[in-house]
Design an enzyme around this catalytic site. Structure first.
Site, PDB file in Angstrom:
ATOM      1  N   LYS A   1     -71.919  18.249 -48.602  1.00 16.97           N
ATOM      2  CA  LYS A   1     -70.901  17.698 -49.510  1.00 16.97           C
ATOM      3  C   LYS A   1     -71.464  16.490 -50.255  1.00 16.97           C
ATOM      4  CE  LYS A   1     -68.937  14.877 -45.762  1.00 16.97           C
ATOM      5  NZ  LYS A   1     -67.853  14.790 -44.768  1.00 16.97           N
TER       6      LYS A   1
ATOM      7  N   ARG B   1     -55.949  13.031 -40.007  1.00 15.81           N
ATOM      8  CA  ARG B   1     -56.277  13.192 -41.425  1.00 15.81           C
ATOM      9  C   ARG B   1     -55.724  14.535 -41.879  1.00 15.81           C
ATOM     10  NH1 ARG B   1     -62.531  12.418 -43.228  1.00 15.81           N
ATOM     11  NH2 ARG B   1     -62.792  14.376 -42.083  1.00 15.81           N
TER      12      ARG B   1
ATOM     13  N   HIS C   1     -62.307  17.255 -35.668  1.00 17.35           N
ATOM     14  CA  HIS C   1     -63.220  16.205 -36.135  1.00 17.35           C
ATOM     15  C   HIS C   1     -62.937  14.929 -35.366  1.00 17.35           C
ATOM     16  CE1 HIS C   1     -66.044  14.431 -38.880  1.00 17.35           C
ATOM     17  NE2 HIS C   1     -65.164  13.597 -39.400  1.00 17.35           N
TER      18      HIS C   1
ATOM     19  N   ARG D   1     -71.746  20.385 -36.914  1.00 15.07           N
ATOM     20  CA  ARG D   1     -71.736  20.070 -38.349  1.00 15.07           C
ATOM     21  C   ARG D   1     -72.545  18.797 -38.583  1.00 15.07           C
ATOM     22  NH1 ARG D   1     -66.311  20.599 -36.915  1.00 15.07           N
ATOM     23  NH2 ARG D   1     -65.981  18.399 -37.373  1.00 15.07           N
TER      24      ARG D   1
ATOM     25  N   TYR E   1     -77.099 -13.699 -64.994  1.00 16.22           N
ATOM     26  CA  TYR E   1     -75.689 -14.018 -65.273  1.00 16.22           C
ATOM     27  C   TYR E   1     -75.163 -15.064 -64.290  1.00 16.22           C
ATOM     28  CZ  TYR E   1     -75.295  -9.817 -68.196  1.00 16.22           C
ATOM     29  OH  TYR E   1     -75.441  -8.865 -69.174  1.00 16.22           O
TER      30      TYR E   1
ATOM     31  N   CYS F   1     -77.834  -7.115 -62.530  1.00 16.44           N
ATOM     32  CA  CYS F   1     -77.172  -6.708 -63.772  1.00 16.44           C
ATOM     33  C   CYS F   1     -76.897  -5.201 -63.717  1.00 16.44           C
ATOM     34  CB  CYS F   1     -78.061  -7.025 -64.969  1.00 16.44           C
ATOM     35  SG  CYS F   1     -78.702  -8.710 -64.978  1.00 16.44           S
TER      36      CYS F   1
ATOM     37  N   ASP G   1     -78.260  -2.811 -65.419  1.00 18.04           N
ATOM     38  CA  ASP G   1     -79.437  -1.954 -65.573  1.00 18.04           C
ATOM     39  C   ASP G   1     -80.735  -2.593 -65.103  1.00 18.04           C
ATOM     40  OD1 ASP G   1     -77.609  -0.354 -67.267  1.00 18.04           O
ATOM     41  OD2 ASP G   1     -77.849  -2.079 -68.595  1.00 18.04           O
TER      42      ASP G   1
HETATM   43  C1  LIG Z   1     -68.443  14.891 -43.493  1.00 16.90           C
HETATM   44  C2  LIG Z   1     -68.004  15.666 -42.316  1.00 16.90           C
HETATM   45  C3  LIG Z   1     -68.919  15.976 -41.286  1.00 16.90           C
HETATM   46  C4  LIG Z   1     -70.317  15.424 -41.236  1.00 16.90           C
HETATM   47  O1  LIG Z   1     -70.278  14.161 -40.578  1.00 16.90           O
HETATM   48  P1  LIG Z   1     -71.586  13.284 -40.368  1.00 16.90           P
HETATM   49  O2  LIG Z   1     -71.095  12.096 -39.627  1.00 16.90           O
HETATM   50  O3  LIG Z   1     -72.099  12.955 -41.717  1.00 16.90           O
HETATM   51  O4  LIG Z   1     -72.540  14.126 -39.593  1.00 16.90           O
HETATM   52  C5  LIG Z   1     -68.484  16.815 -40.275  1.00 16.90           C
HETATM   53  N1  LIG Z   1     -67.219  17.286 -40.254  1.00 16.90           N
HETATM   54  C6  LIG Z   1     -66.312  16.976 -41.197  1.00 16.90           C
HETATM   55  C7  LIG Z   1     -64.933  17.530 -41.102  1.00 16.90           C
HETATM   56  C8  LIG Z   1     -66.665  16.144 -42.246  1.00 16.90           C
HETATM   57  O5  LIG Z   1     -65.754  15.832 -43.179  1.00 16.90           O
END
Ligand SMILES: *Cc1c(COP(=O)(O)O)cnc(C)c1O
Length: 367
Positions: A38, A136, A164, A217, A263, A309, A311
């Site tokens: 992602k 969430r 998660h 994941r 700046y 700055c 750039d």
């Molecule tokens: C982004 C995400 C992950 C990956 O998590 P990391 O901490 O980057 O390994 C796994 N599961 C879900 C649902 C996520 O949104």
């Protein structure tokens, strides 16, 4: 390839990604690796990272949004793709057509998605998300049986089950244990060995390999970045950072004692100082909070002085150096190293925020 004339660039080491992948494979036993790509692979380039992962035996890619999934499809990336976030009803037939798996995030979502399926297309592949404590998205543990009924009665193919963790990157803690326990109960209750069960993010895969289930994941640490300083301090293996950020000195001059730089005139030279200008600024992701952060020139650390700055920015040199001299903002140079985690510390944020904030203006090159 497009030619870029400005010397500022990110260099992504795909072999580092391969190496990290190998570490996670060894650590997770029989579990599959779901490469989380992602947010343009956390700023590392989604297509390049996806291809590298697939070359190395990965079969699953995960993204946050339907649009990201479609981007993979359009680039003919052949893999199982999971959308982990919310999928709107309008995308359901598209997901069916392309065989994209999506997260079932609530009972209402199951109803809406069920109504949006196209019966001329293959069933929609769903992974039921259980909210075990992150609060969430996901169905509550008590809603699981109702969710199963909905899944069975609609044009769905029930493919996976996941949750998660909110605190996997912290020292052993109550919420984490609670989430593990709730998920274990749900898994037992559903008792369907055909499901792909996945619960671990990078931190959990590193700290709790026993929780690998059928897949893990892996996001942040695929890129060689530790999820937190707690995990970093307890790493059982070494991560290979994949991203380097480089530029070159484009201008050097001696600024007189008492004169100010940039700046707001916030930095005053205490003595005559050699000051170099770098063609990189906050519009590239070198956030203003990085004033004072060091960069590497000839393997030595030199501070960014004065305000950054949009750039450009200025650094203080210990002596006169030529224009064209290589500057390493992130990565290794002559035995010295600056890691993304160091920037995160300076910015008082998490390392995740750093590479995703390197903007499109910074070309990604690959080695
Ligand atoms: C982004 C995400 C992950 C990956 O998590 P990391 O901490 O980057 O390994 C796994 N599961 C879900 C649902 C996520 O949104």
């Amino acid at each position: 390839m497009t030619q870029f004339y400005r010397p500022t660039k990110a260099v992504i080491d795909l072999n580092a990604i391969q190496q990290n992948l190998q570490m996670f494979k060894e650590r997770s036993g029989k579990a599959e690796i779901i490469a989380v790509v992602k947010a343009d692979a956390y700023g590392h380039g989604m297509m390049e990272v996806a291809r590298k992962a697939l070359e190395n035996g990965v079969n699953w890619l995960a993204v946050a949004t339907p649009d990201e999934a479609l981007l993979l499809v359009e680039h003919e990336i052949e893999a199982n793709i999971l959308v982990m976030g919310h999928t709107p009803a309008a995308f359901i037939p598209v997901a069916q057509r392309h065989g994209i798996s999506v997260a079932a995030i609530s009972l209402d979502w199951l109803l809406a998605a069920g109504g949006a399926t196209d019966s001329d297309l293959p069933p929609l592949k769903v992974h039921l998300k259980v909210d075990t404590g992150m609060r969430r998205v996901g169905v509550q543990a008590e809603e699981v049986s109702e969710a199963l009924q909905l899944i069975k009665s609609r044009l769905f193919s029930f493919e996976g089950l996941f949750t998660h963790f909110a605190t996997a990157d912290e020292d052993r803690n109550e919420l984490f244990q609670q989430q593990v326990k709730t998920m274990a109960t749900v898994v037992r209750e559903i008792n369907d060995p055909s499901l792909m069960i996945h619960v671990s993010n990078s931190a959990a895969a590193i700290m709790h390999p026993d929780l690998a289930f059928d897949a893990v994941r892996i996001g942040i640490s695929l890129y060689g970045i530790a999820p937190s300083s707690y995990v970093e301090n307890n790493m059982p293996f070494t991560l290979a950072p994949a991203l380097a950020l480089e530029t070159e000195i484009v201008h050097v001059k001696c600024v007189k004692a008492g004169e100010a730089i940039s700046y707001g005139a916030t930095y005053h030279c205490e003595q005559d100082e050699w000051i170099a200008t770098l063609p990189i600024g906050y519009a590239d992701g070198l956030l203003r909070g990085l004033q004072g952060q060091e960069v590497l020139v000839r393997g030595r650390r030199m501070p960014i002085v004065g305000r950054i700055c949009m750039d450009q920015c200025m650094i203080r040199l210990p002596e006169k150096m030529p224009e064209g001299e290589k500057v390493q903002l992130i990565g290794r140079q002559d035995g010295a190293q600056i890691r993304i985690e160091e920037w995160a510390g300076k910015l008082e944020t998490i390392a995740y925020e750093i590479p995703v904030n390197l903007t499109k203006r910074v070309p990604r090159t690959y080695c």
